[in-house]
Design an enzyme around this catalytic site. Structure first.
Site, PDB file in Angstrom:
ATOM      1  N   HIS A   1       0.737  -1.255  -0.289  1.00 19.13           N
ATOM      2  CA  HIS A   1       0.107   0.005   0.132  1.00 19.13           C
ATOM      3  C   HIS A   1       0.641   1.044  -0.107  1.00 19.13           C
ATOM      4  O   HIS A   1       0.463   2.507  -0.062  1.00 19.13           O
ATOM      5  CB  HIS A   1      -0.929  -0.206   0.864  1.00 19.13           C
ATOM      6  CG  HIS A   1      -0.315   0.351   2.399  1.00 19.13           C
ATOM      7  ND1 HIS A   1       0.081  -0.328   3.371  1.00 19.13           N
ATOM      8  CD2 HIS A   1      -0.089   1.904   3.115  1.00 19.13           C
ATOM      9  CE1 HIS A   1       0.731  -0.225   4.032  1.00 19.13           C
ATOM     10  NE2 HIS A   1       0.605   1.174   4.353  1.00 19.13           N
TER      11      HIS A   1
ATOM     12  N   SER B   1       4.749   2.763   7.744  1.00 14.37           N
ATOM     13  CA  SER B   1       4.501   1.312   6.884  1.00 14.37           C
ATOM     14  C   SER B   1       5.603   1.066   6.558  1.00 14.37           C
ATOM     15  O   SER B   1       6.396   2.001   5.164  1.00 14.37           O
ATOM     16  CB  SER B   1       3.517   1.807   6.572  1.00 14.37           C
ATOM     17  OG  SER B   1       1.787   1.863   7.322  1.00 14.37           O
TER      18      SER B   1
ATOM     19  N   ASP C   1      -0.256  -7.707   1.204  1.00  9.16           N
ATOM     20  CA  ASP C   1      -0.151  -6.433   1.462  1.00  9.16           C
ATOM     21  C   ASP C   1       1.815  -6.340   1.188  1.00  9.16           C
ATOM     22  O   ASP C   1       2.159  -5.561   2.186  1.00  9.16           O
ATOM     23  CB  ASP C   1       0.178  -5.686   2.490  1.00  9.16           C
ATOM     24  CG  ASP C   1       0.397  -3.883   3.005  1.00  9.16           C
ATOM     25  OD1 ASP C   1      -0.135  -3.414   1.820  1.00  9.16           O
ATOM     26  OD2 ASP C   1       0.346  -3.270   3.723  1.00  9.16           O
TER      27      ASP C   1
END
Length: 432
Positions: A171, A282, A206
C-alpha cells in the site's frame, strides 16, 4: 535549601520597604502619640503640646522646616533601623543554614549505565543506514517552487540486497489513482536519492519490492519471526509523517491471526507490538535486539496496538514473487480513495474507553483510517475516524464486504457511518 535561600533574599529586600510603607504613614498621622477616643492613651503635657503643634503661632519658614523634619526624619530613622535588623536576621539565618548537613545526589551507582543499557541505540545505529524513505510523486502535477513532481504520500522500506532490492508494504507503493503517472523517490539516511521502480507486489499480503540502481548498498539481515516470544524487546524504524529515521521501541505483545483482525483472506499471523507505528512507518523494519529484521511495520489500530507482518511470511513472498511484476499484478477495480481496517468488538471496546463520544450502537464495522484528498471518498463526505457499519443495506463485519461492493460495476456505495455519536448516511460514487 533553595527555598530558604530565596526566603532570605526576599526578607533582605522587602523588610525595609514594608516597614517604611506601613510605619512611616502611621507616624505621620500621629497614631503613635494619641488616640481619637476621648480617653487619651498618653495624657501628659509633652504630647498635648505636640498634638497642638500646628496651632502654635510660629514664623512661616520655621513652621515649614519643622513640619518637613517631623514628617521625613522618622521615616529615615526607621529605614536605618530596619536595615540593621535585616543584617542581624541574615547573620542568624546563615548560622542556621551552616548547621544543616549538605544534601548531594549520589551518582556513583549510575556511572556507565548509558553504555551498559544503550542497546536500543546500538540497534538503531547498526540498522539505520539500510532503512530508506519512500515518497510517491505525481508526475502530472509539478510543484511551482521546486519544479519537481508533487509528493502524494510517503512510507518506509529497507534494503535486503546490496544490488538495490528494497522490501516494503504494497500500500506504500501502489496508487491506482496515479497508475502510469506515478514516480517513486528513494532516499537514504546519508542523503543519497534514487529513482525506484516497483518490481513485485502482493496486495493480499500487503508486500512489495522496489528496485533501485545501486551497488554495495547497506543491507539488513533477515531474522526468524517464528521463535519470537511475547515480551521480547523490538525496535521500529521508519519515517512517520516524513520524519526520516525515527526510532521507537517496545515489546512483542502477542501473535494475532488475521481472522482475529477481521482480515479473512490473508492467512497471516501478525506480530502485535506496542512500539509506536504511525503514518509513514509502514514498510519499515521491526528489529530484534540482534539488529535482524523480524517484521515489516504494517498498521496501527490504537496507540500501543500496532501490527507488523512477520518476516517468515515475507520470505515466502520473496521466494515466489520473482516472476510476477507489478504491471501484471495490478487489476482494474473501482476506486474510492480510503484506507480502512476491520475492527472487532474488543477493539471497539478499547476505542470507546479512549473516545467517550463513540456511539453505543457500534458493535462491528470498518474503521476509515485515511482519506485521500480529492478522492471519491472525500467528495462523498467520509472523514478519517469514521466507522462504516452498513453498505448498500448490508451490515458490515469486514472490509472484504466493502471490496465486494466495489466489484459491482456502476453501483454507488450507500454507507451508514458513525462519527462519534452521530449516525450519518453517505453516498459515495467510486471512480471506474
Amino acid at each position: 535549601m533553595n527555598f530558604l535561600r530565596k526566603l532570605r533574599t526576599l526578607d533582605l529586600n522587602v523588610t525595609p520597604i514594608c516597614l517604611t510603607l506601613f510605619v512611616g504613614p502611621i507616624r505621620c498621622r500621629k497614631q503613635w502619640f494619641y488616640s481619637k477616643s476621648p480617653k487619651r492613651r498618653f495624657p501628659n503635657a509633652t504630647l498635648n503640646r505636640f498634638r497642638n503643634f500646628e496651632s502654635e503661632d510660629l514664623p512661616h519658614s520655621r513652621r515649614d522646616k519643622t513640619l518637613l523634619a517631623r514628617r521625613f526624619v522618622p521615616g529615615f530613622l526607621i529605614i536605618c533601623a530596619s536595615g540593621l535588623i535585616a543584617q542581624k536576621i541574615q547573620y542568624f539565618k546563615e548560622k542556621f543554614l551552616s548547621l544543616l548537613p549538605p544534601v548531594l545526589a549520589d551518582y556513583s551507582n549510575l556511572t556507565g549505565r548509558r553504555t551498559e543499557y544503550g542497546f536500543i541505540a546500538d540497534v538503531a545505529n547498526v540498522s539505520a543506514p539500510a532503512v530508506v524513505y519512500i515518497e510517491i510523486r505525481d508526475k502530472k502535477r509539478i510543484d511551482y517552487y521546486t519544479g519537481q513532481p508533487t509528493p502524494i504520500s510517503n512510507g518506509s522500506g529497507f534494503v535486503i540486497e546490496p544490488n538495490g532490492l528494497i522490501l516494503t508494504n504494497a500500500h506504500v507503493v501502489i496508487d491506482n489513482n496515479l497508475k502510469n503517472n506515478m514516480s517513486i523517490l528513494i532516499k537514504f539516511v546519508d542523503g543519497r536519492t534514487f529513482e525506484g521502480n516497483v518490481e513485485c507486489t502482493d496486495t493480499l499480503s500487503d508486500l512489495a519490492t522496489v528496485r533501485i540502481s545501486g551497488s554495495n548498498l547497506p543491507t539488513l539481515q533477515l531474522g526468524h519471526s517464528s521463535s519470537l516470544k511475547p515480551g521480547e524487546w523490538v525496535v521500529a524504524l521508519g519515517s512517520p509523517l516524513a520524519l526520516s529515521n525515527t526510532v521507537t521501541c517496545g515489546i512483542i505483545s502477542a501473535h494475532r491471526k488475521s481472522e482475529e483482525l477481521g482480515l479473512m483472506k490473508k492467512q497471516i499471523v501478525y506480530l502485535q507490538t506496542d512500539a509506536s507505528i504511525n503514518q509513514g512507518n509502514s514498510g519499515g523494519p521491526l528489529l530484534n535486539l540482534d539488529g535482524e529484521a523480524i517484521g515489516i511495520n504494517s498498521m496501527k489500530i490504537l496507540p500501543g496496538i500496532s501490527f507488523a507482518i512477520p518476516i517468515d511470511h515475507a520470505r515466502n513472498f520473496l521466494q515466489t514473487s520473482t516472476g510476477q511484476k507489478y504491471a501484471q499484478s495490478s487489476k482494474s477495480s473501482r476506486y474510492i480513495g480510503i484506507t480502512m481496517m476491520t475492527i472487532t468488538e474488543p477493539m471497539i471496546a478499547e476505542l470507546r474507553r479512549r473516545q467517550l463520544s463513540l456511539s453505543e450502537k457500534v458493535r462491528e464495522g470498518v474503521l476509515v483510517w485515511k482519506v485521500v484528498p480529492h478522492s471519491p471518498g472525500e467528495s462523498g463526505g467520509l472523514h478519517p475516524g469514521d466507522i462504516i457499519t452498513h453498505v448498500n443495506g448490508v451490515e458490515v463485519k469486514s472490509s472484504v464486504q466493502i471490496y465486494e461492493a466495489l466489484a459491482e460495476k456502476g453501483k454507488p456505495l450507500d454507507l451508514v457511518v458513525y462519527r462519534g455519536q452521530k449516525e450519518l448516511k453517505i453516498l459515495v460514487k467510486p471512480d471506474e
